[in-house]
Structures are given as structure tokens and as C-alpha cells.
Design a protein around this motif. Structure first.
Motif, PDB file in Angstrom:
ATOM      1  N   SER A 145      44.730  46.496  45.705  1.00  0.00           N
ATOM      2  CA  SER A 145      44.695  46.075  44.310  1.00  0.00           C
ATOM      3  C   SER A 145      44.456  47.328  43.482  1.00  0.00           C
ATOM      4  O   SER A 145      43.424  47.985  43.618  1.00  0.00           O
ATOM      5  CB  SER A 145      43.558  45.065  44.080  1.00  0.00           C
ATOM      6  OG  SER A 145      43.353  44.833  42.697  1.00  0.00           O
ATOM      7  N   ILE A 146      45.434  47.675  42.630  1.00  0.00           N
ATOM      8  CA  ILE A 146      45.367  48.932  41.872  1.00  0.00           C
ATOM      9  C   ILE A 146      45.224  48.607  40.389  1.00  0.00           C
ATOM     10  O   ILE A 146      46.056  47.909  39.810  1.00  0.00           O
ATOM     11  CB  ILE A 146      46.618  49.790  42.117  1.00  0.00           C
ATOM     12  CG1 ILE A 146      46.807  50.051  43.618  1.00  0.00           C
ATOM     13  CG2 ILE A 146      46.513  51.110  41.364  1.00  0.00           C
ATOM     14  CD1 ILE A 146      48.095  50.782  43.962  1.00  0.00           C
ATOM     15  N   ILE A 147      44.163  49.140  39.791  1.00  0.00           N
ATOM     16  CA  ILE A 147      43.813  48.815  38.409  1.00  0.00           C
ATOM     17  C   ILE A 147      43.589  50.098  37.612  1.00  0.00           C
ATOM     18  O   ILE A 147      42.901  51.017  38.062  1.00  0.00           O
ATOM     19  CB  ILE A 147      42.525  47.964  38.346  1.00  0.00           C
ATOM     20  CG1 ILE A 147      42.696  46.650  39.120  1.00  0.00           C
ATOM     21  CG2 ILE A 147      42.122  47.700  36.889  1.00  0.00           C
ATOM     22  CD1 ILE A 147      43.588  45.633  38.458  1.00  0.00           C
ATOM     23  N   LEU A 148      44.145  50.149  36.403  1.00  0.00           N
ATOM     24  CA  LEU A 148      43.805  51.167  35.419  1.00  0.00           C
ATOM     25  C   LEU A 148      42.933  50.534  34.345  1.00  0.00           C
ATOM     26  O   LEU A 148      43.163  49.386  33.945  1.00  0.00           O
ATOM     27  CB  LEU A 148      45.064  51.739  34.757  1.00  0.00           C
ATOM     28  CG  LEU A 148      46.104  52.405  35.660  1.00  0.00           C
ATOM     29  CD1 LEU A 148      47.287  52.873  34.815  1.00  0.00           C
ATOM     30  CD2 LEU A 148      45.507  53.562  36.432  1.00  0.00           C
ATOM     31  N   GLY A 149      41.942  51.289  33.879  1.00  0.00           N
ATOM     32  CA  GLY A 149      41.114  50.833  32.765  1.00  0.00           C
ATOM     33  C   GLY A 149      39.817  50.180  33.150  1.00  0.00           C
ATOM     34  O   GLY A 149      38.948  49.998  32.300  1.00  0.00           O
ATOM     35  N   GLN A 150      39.660  49.809  34.434  1.00  0.00           N
ATOM     36  CA  GLN A 150      38.451  49.137  34.892  1.00  0.00           C
ATOM     37  C   GLN A 150      38.072  49.623  36.284  1.00  0.00           C
ATOM     38  O   GLN A 150      38.931  50.052  37.065  1.00  0.00           O
ATOM     39  CB  GLN A 150      38.634  47.611  34.931  1.00  0.00           C
ATOM     40  CG  GLN A 150      38.957  46.965  33.603  1.00  0.00           C
ATOM     41  CD  GLN A 150      37.767  46.867  32.673  1.00  0.00           C
ATOM     42  OE1 GLN A 150      36.629  47.101  33.056  1.00  0.00           O
ATOM     43  NE2 GLN A 150      38.024  46.500  31.417  1.00  0.00           N
ATOM     44  N   ASP A 151      36.786  49.507  36.601  1.00  0.00           N
ATOM     45  CA  ASP A 151      36.274  49.739  37.952  1.00  0.00           C
ATOM     46  C   ASP A 151      36.150  48.386  38.640  1.00  0.00           C
ATOM     47  O   ASP A 151      35.461  47.492  38.135  1.00  0.00           O
ATOM     48  CB  ASP A 151      34.908  50.434  37.862  1.00  0.00           C
ATOM     49  CG  ASP A 151      34.229  50.595  39.212  1.00  0.00           C
ATOM     50  OD1 ASP A 151      34.890  50.415  40.247  1.00  0.00           O
ATOM     51  OD2 ASP A 151      33.026  50.912  39.223  1.00  0.00           O
TER      52      ASP A 151
END
Length: 225
Positions: A145-151
Motif C-alpha cells: 500500500s503506497i501513500i503520499l501525504g500521510q504516514d
């Protein structure tokens, strides 16, 4: 006699074209994020991520978050404060200091990691860290699961607005290998380079949640020191 031939063309899913565009995260948020889709072969035994970010924030914030079902911080690039970059592999953290971290300026970042040896290196604006060891023999398994903007504090979620990114992100690429230093320098300088084989900014599959905007990029080429 005239014959008319009707040809039916199937519409294929469109991949938004992001060349010379940025993702803009204009405010603190516990919901605003960009989810990236990558075709990943298992397991991941090496990774390189490159990206550019622009932010005026001095508080902690996440730059790039890759989670797997068994570990939320499988491959996480995080900034706990100005001048400090924190690398996470499978929950183990390593702080890198002494590299550029210009607020209200574009920063180009590349991070490499090889699971066989655990050797990891961070590059920022053409300067690199000392090579360090982080989680040797620690290959990543499971659908990422790859996310930008959040940890991601849990797989695909667990967001905290106090760790959310505020600013612009662009030119995100991901490889399932450690790319050569010359390729990293080409990327840093804004020159031609070999695009990511897992994530390629110019053919990125993504979805946005919350108040994320797609805006025109103002990134200019950086000098390679």
C-alpha cells in the motif's frame, strides 16, 4: 453500391498524464492523501524511490509511505524535523542528518536500499549520506500500500494530521533495484534518466482523497554539487 464498415474500439482506462504537474497538499489533514498503484513482483529485495518536495512546514511529516500487510512502516521516508530524514525499513528506523533540507524551496530526494546487505543511502539535492546498514535480509512481502501525504500507522490507513504532508510533491519514481549513482545525479539535475519500473510519474496510476489538487509544476533544474 457503398458499404459502410463500423469498427468498435474498446475504451481503455486512462492513466492521468502528470508531466510538469504536482500534487498539492494545501493544509493539515487526517484524510488528504494520494494512493499509488504499482505492479509489484514478490518479494521486494531492493528499492529506490526518487521524488521532489516543496514545503514550508517545520513539524514532522511523511514524504513516502509503503506498507505491507505485516508491517505499516515497511519502507517509509519521514521528516521528524528540519534537517533530519528518518528512514524506516520494516519498523526499524535510521536518522540521517547533515543533508540539504531547504524550506520553501524544491528538494530532490532519492533513497536506495538493498535487502541482501541492508546497505542504504539517501541523496538530497545532489549530496549523499554515508552508506549505512538498515534491516539486512529484510525483503518485503505482501501487496504494498503506497501513500503520499500521510504516514500509514496501519495498512492503508491510521493517518494522523500532525504527521501529514503540507506542500507540493512531484516526479515520484520507484524501482525494484538500487539504481546507479549517475542515474540519481541525472534525476537530481532534472536531466534525462531511466524512469521507475514500479512507479513512473509520467504514467502514474493514482487516486486522491480529501483536499489534494493537481497543479502546474514550477520545479527548475537543480545544480548537482
Amino acid at each position: 453500391m457503398l458499404y459502410f464498415v463500423v469498427v468498435t474500439i474498446e475504451k481503455l482506462p486512462k492513466v492521468p498524464y502528470l508531466s510538469e504537474k504536482v500534487f498539492t497538499f494545501p493544509q493539515d489533514s487526517a484524510t488528504s492523501s494520494v494512493t499509488l498503484t504499482a505492479s509489484v513482483e514478490q518479494p521486494l529485495t531492493a528499492l529506490t524511490v526518487c521524488m521532489r518536495f516543496y514545503s514550508s512546514e517545520t513539524r514532522p511529516q511523511s514524504l513516502f509511505s509503503l506498507a505491507v500487510p505485516s508491517q505499516s512502516n515497511a519502507f517509509l521516508l519521514y521528516k521528524p524535523s528540519v534537517g533530519v530524514y528518518r528512514l524506516h525499513i520494516k519498523g526499524t528506523a535510521l536518522d540521517i542528518k547533515g543533508l540539504p533540507d531547504d524550506t520553501s524551496e524544491w528538494n530532490s530526494v532519492c533513497w536506495t536500499w538493498d535487502s541482501t546487505t541492508g546497505l542504504t543511502t539517501l541523496w538530497v539535492n545532489g549530496k549523499r549520506s554515508a552508506r549505512r546498514i538498515l534491516e539486512p535480509k529484510g525483503a518485503l512481502t505482501g501487496v504494498p500500500s503506497i501513500i503520499l501525504g500521510q504516514d500509514q500507522d496501519s495498512y492503508g490507513g491510521g493517518f494522523d494530521r500532525n504527521q501529514s504532508f503540507v506542500g507540493d510533491i512531484t516526479d515520484v519514481h520507484l524501482w525494484n533495484s538500487v539504481i546507479p549513482p549517475c542515474e540519481i545525479r541525472f534525476y537530481m539535475e532534472g536531466n534525462t534518466f531511466s524512469h521507475g519500473n514500479l512507479l513512473n510519474w509520467k504514467s502514474l496510476q493514482y487516486s486522491t482523497t480529501g483536499s489534494v489538487l493537481v497543479e502546474k509544476s514550477d520545479f527548475d533544474k537543480l545544480t548537482c554539487y
